[in-house]
Every structure is written in structure tokens, then in C-alpha cells.
Design an enzyme around this catalytic site. Structure first.
Site, PDB file in Angstrom:
ATOM      1  N   GLU A  43       6.189 -16.340  23.345  1.00  0.00           N
ATOM      2  CA  GLU A  43       7.090 -15.423  22.962  1.00  0.00           C
ATOM      3  C   GLU A  43       6.790 -13.839  23.163  1.00  0.00           C
ATOM      4  OE1 GLU A  43      10.679 -15.949  22.611  1.00  0.00           O
ATOM      5  OE2 GLU A  43      10.093 -17.922  23.081  1.00  0.00           O
ATOM      6  N   CYS A 198      23.221 -17.480  33.868  1.00  0.00           N
ATOM      7  CA  CYS A 198      23.925 -16.087  33.460  1.00  0.00           C
ATOM      8  C   CYS A 198      22.990 -15.044  33.802  1.00  0.00           C
ATOM      9  CB  CYS A 198      24.510 -16.130  32.075  1.00  0.00           C
ATOM     10  SG  CYS A 198      25.698 -15.019  31.552  1.00  0.00           S
ATOM     11  N   CYS A 205      28.471 -18.790  37.860  1.00  0.00           N
ATOM     12  CA  CYS A 205      29.320 -19.122  36.866  1.00  0.00           C
ATOM     13  C   CYS A 205      29.708 -20.416  37.099  1.00  0.00           C
ATOM     14  CB  CYS A 205      30.640 -18.133  36.714  1.00  0.00           C
ATOM     15  SG  CYS A 205      30.037 -16.582  36.268  1.00  0.00           S
ATOM     16  N   CYS A 208      28.067 -22.974  35.015  1.00  0.00           N
ATOM     17  CA  CYS A 208      27.832 -22.647  33.761  1.00  0.00           C
ATOM     18  C   CYS A 208      28.525 -23.760  33.081  1.00  0.00           C
ATOM     19  CB  CYS A 208      28.065 -21.261  33.570  1.00  0.00           C
ATOM     20  SG  CYS A 208      28.042 -20.650  31.874  1.00  0.00           S
ATOM     21  N   CYS A 214      34.656 -18.388  28.872  1.00  0.00           N
ATOM     22  CA  CYS A 214      33.803 -17.041  28.950  1.00  0.00           C
ATOM     23  C   CYS A 214      34.928 -16.151  29.396  1.00  0.00           C
ATOM     24  CB  CYS A 214      32.951 -16.953  30.146  1.00  0.00           C
ATOM     25  SG  CYS A 214      32.028 -15.454  30.125  1.00  0.00           S
TER      26      CYS A 214
END
Length: 361
Positions: A43, A198, A205, A208, A214
Site C-alpha cells: 500500500e 473506470c 463502461c 463495468c 452510474c
């Protein structure tokens, strides 16, 4: 904007978790043996850095430092050496500091709460949430760049996400959408969705899992979100890097202060002003340089300014081999064998110039 319908939140998480089961990334190095340490390292490295860039650095880093007990006592130079090239070196210094704290304060066990994780150097709320959810199964929202992009498009939230009011709004939404189960998978899929579907410039899209709900997609305004940070012209700075080589094939390097740009790394002594190089070099290093060979200047760009670098090569000779007596006292300046440099933390431009020197001499 808030979400009041619990069914809506469950539907959102169910759709993307289903997508994760079939399309999510599950073979990244840090997804194997998900310990708090391994998730934490990944991370921190992934902040401001792409996955493909991070993978070889991560593998090399955890091979040398497999846990906090090996990282905490390591010399800072070695830690920075294994970070060299990733940039944003304060991340590495904070990583080292946090490892020491985990060993000293928690006997090597990472604390099991977001609040306690955030007390460690370099760990903010999003990173703490990722560590807690992925490696401990604790319900905690995250808010990296990928999540910001998904949420601002899904809800068509205007404005730059870095603004406090918008950031608070996004955190509230992220918390409401985070499910009580499969928290680690949910955290991973939110990052995956932003990174692989995205995307910033060319969102796909059509694949997605939540495009039907959305708002930005329904309006055909995907590229309007999230809004970019208002741009400011970057200031320009310049420096001369002194590449000083003695008759023993040693290069003079200087350890930079622990904070600031390239903090804690080794680099070339720097001066300003082409017409006063020798005078400034004498004052800075104690050395009387001979003629300088000025190499082609080049530009290195930071997040907040441009740095124009002019390399200056100079050779000096001494009547005996005890060259260390000729540079100023202190630990910041030191001679190193150019042909066989030890493992040092080096800024990218310095590493590049050293490579050219090794080939040229």
C-alpha cells in the site's frame, strides 16, 4: 449526497463483488500470504505509483526485508537503496520509522484498529483502512485515487476531490457503501475497478458492473469526473551537481539532510552559479577542483517544481592515498569506489549520472 436505502448499498457491493469473483486481480505478489506487513508494504509503494512499476520493487524489498523484525534494525542507507527509483522517498523513511515503532511498541504485531494504525508514521486513514480490511477482515473504508474516480463518476460529484467538503462527502459515501462481509475483497475490488475499468482517460463502461446506475455514464459525462486539481505553473530551479573523481577511482558523494527533497539519500555535492563553481566547491567540500567538464544540462520534474541539473565533472589528485583527510570533517561527505559502489539510497538523476560515469571512465 448520502445513501439512505440500505438495499441500494447492498446491491452496489454485491454487483462489484460478483465482478471481482470473475474478473478481479488475485495474483499480485502482495495478494499471496496476506499479512499486515505485506499489505502495508504494498500500500505504501502503490501510493502515487502504478502496479506494474511497484511489482519488481515489492518483490525485491520483501525478499530482503520479509518482516518488521528485519526491516526495523536495517541501516537507513540499505532501506533507501531498495527504494531507489520509486520516488517520494519520505515514504521509505516513514516505512522504516513505522517498522521500528511496531517492534518497539507492539512487539512486532501490527495494531488491530484503524485508529492505532494511523498513529504509525506514513499511514493515513485510507492506508490504515486497506491494511485493516485486506489483512485483518476489519470493516473499514478506503479512499485512494481509484476509489475517488469510481465514486465521483457513480454519483456525478462535481469539484476537485482534494477539497475538504468534497473529500468528507466521499468518505461518507465510501463508509456507507462498504459491506459488513468480505471487507478485504471489497477493498481490493474498488481499487481494481478504478484501475482496470473506470480508468481516467478511457473508461470501459460496457464491462463495468455498476454502469447501469452510474450517473456520469447515463449522462455521457464520464470524462468530466473527477475534476482535476486547479493547475498552477510549476516554478523552475537550477543546480550544478559536482561529480568529483580522485586518482583512485573514487567518487565524492554527499548524504542529504533527512527531510526535504531526496531526504536521506546520497547524491553529488551541489552548488549554484557556473561562474563560481570552484569557489563554492572549495567552501562546500574543502576541495580545490581542477577544470570542470560541464555535461549537457537536463531537467528533472518533481510534483511541485522543475529542477534543471548541470553535471560538472572534475578530476583531482593527491600525493598519498589517505584522501578522506582532504574533504571537510563530518559524516555528510564521503568517497566511494565508483566501479563497485555499495548499496546506497540514490535519487534517480544521481543513479543515472553514476551509470554514465562508470561507462565513461
Amino acid at each position: 449526497m448520502t445513501i439512505k436505502d440500505k438495499v441500494t448499498t447492498q446491491c452496489f457491493s454485491q454487483k462489484i463483488l460478483h465482478w471481482f469473483d470473475h474478473h478481479g486481480r488475485k495474483n499480485l505478489p502482495w495478494q499471496q500470504n496476506k499479512t499486515p506487513y505485506r499489505v502495508w508494504i504494498s500500500e505504501i509503494m502503490l501510493q502515487q505509483t502504478q502496479v506494474t512499476t511497484v511489482i519488481p520493487y515489492y518483490q525485491k524489498f520483501v525478499a530482503r526485508f520479509p518482516d518488521v523484525f528485519t526491516l526495523a534494525p536495517a541501516h537507513e542507507d540499505e532501506v533507501l537503496h531498495h527504494w531507489s527509483g520509486l520516488g517520494y522517498y519520505s515514504r521509505a523513511r516513514n516505512l522504516h520509522k513505522a517498522a521500528k515503532a511496531v517492534v518497539a511498541q507492539f512487539e512486532g504485531e501490527f495494531p488491530k484498529s484503524v485508529e492505532q494504525l494511523m498513529e504509525l508514521s506514513g499511514i493515513g486513514r485510507s492506508t490504515a483502512g486497506a491494511i485493516a480490511s485486506i489483512s485483518m477482515g476489519i470493516r473499514a473504508p478506503i479512499m485512494d485515487g481509484n476509489v475517488k474516480r469510481v465514486l465521483t463518476r457513480y454519483f456525478a460529484i462535481p469539484g476537485w476531490p482534494g477539497q475538504t467538503t468534497i473529500s468528507n462527502q466521499l468518505w461518507e459515501l465510501a463508509d456507507q457503501l462498504t459491506p459488513d462481509h468480505r471487507t478485504g475483497d471489497y477493498t481490493q475490488v474498488m481499487m481494481d475497478l478504478g484501475a482496470t475499468v473506470c480508468k481516467r482517460s478511457k473508461p470501459t463502461c460496457d464491462i463495468c458492473p455498476v454502469s447501469g446506475d452510474c450517473v456520469a455514464h447515463r449522462l455521457g459525462h464520464e470524462k468530466l469526473y473527477p475534476e482535476s486539481k486547479p493547475k498552477k505553473a510549476k516554478p523552475e530551479k537550477s543546480t550544478i551537481m559536482l561529480m568529483v573523481v580522485n586518482q583512485f577511482g573514487e567518487i565524492l558523494l554527499e548524504k542529504r539532510p533527512p527531510s526535504g527533497i531526496w531526504g536521506g539519500l546520497w547524491g553529488f555535492p551541489e552548488v549554484l552559479g557556473l561562474d563560481q563553481v570552484k569557489e563554492q566547491a572549495k567552501e562546500k567540500t574543502g576541495l580545490q577542483l581542477g577544470d570542470c567538464d560541464f555535461w549537457q544540462p537536463f531537467r528533472h520534474t518533481f510534483s511541485h517544481y522543475h529542477l534543471d541539473i548541470t553535471p560538472a565533472l572534475s578530476f583531482i589528485e593527491y600525493p598519498d592515498s589517505d584522501t578522506n583527510h582532504f574533504i571537510k570533517d563530518g559524516d555528510s561527505l564521503k568517497w566511494f569506489p565508483l566501479a563497485t559502489l555499495p548499496e546506497l539510497g540514490l535519487a534517480a538523476p544521481v543513479s543515472k549520472l553514476l551509470g554514465k560515469l562508470q561507462k565513461a571512465l
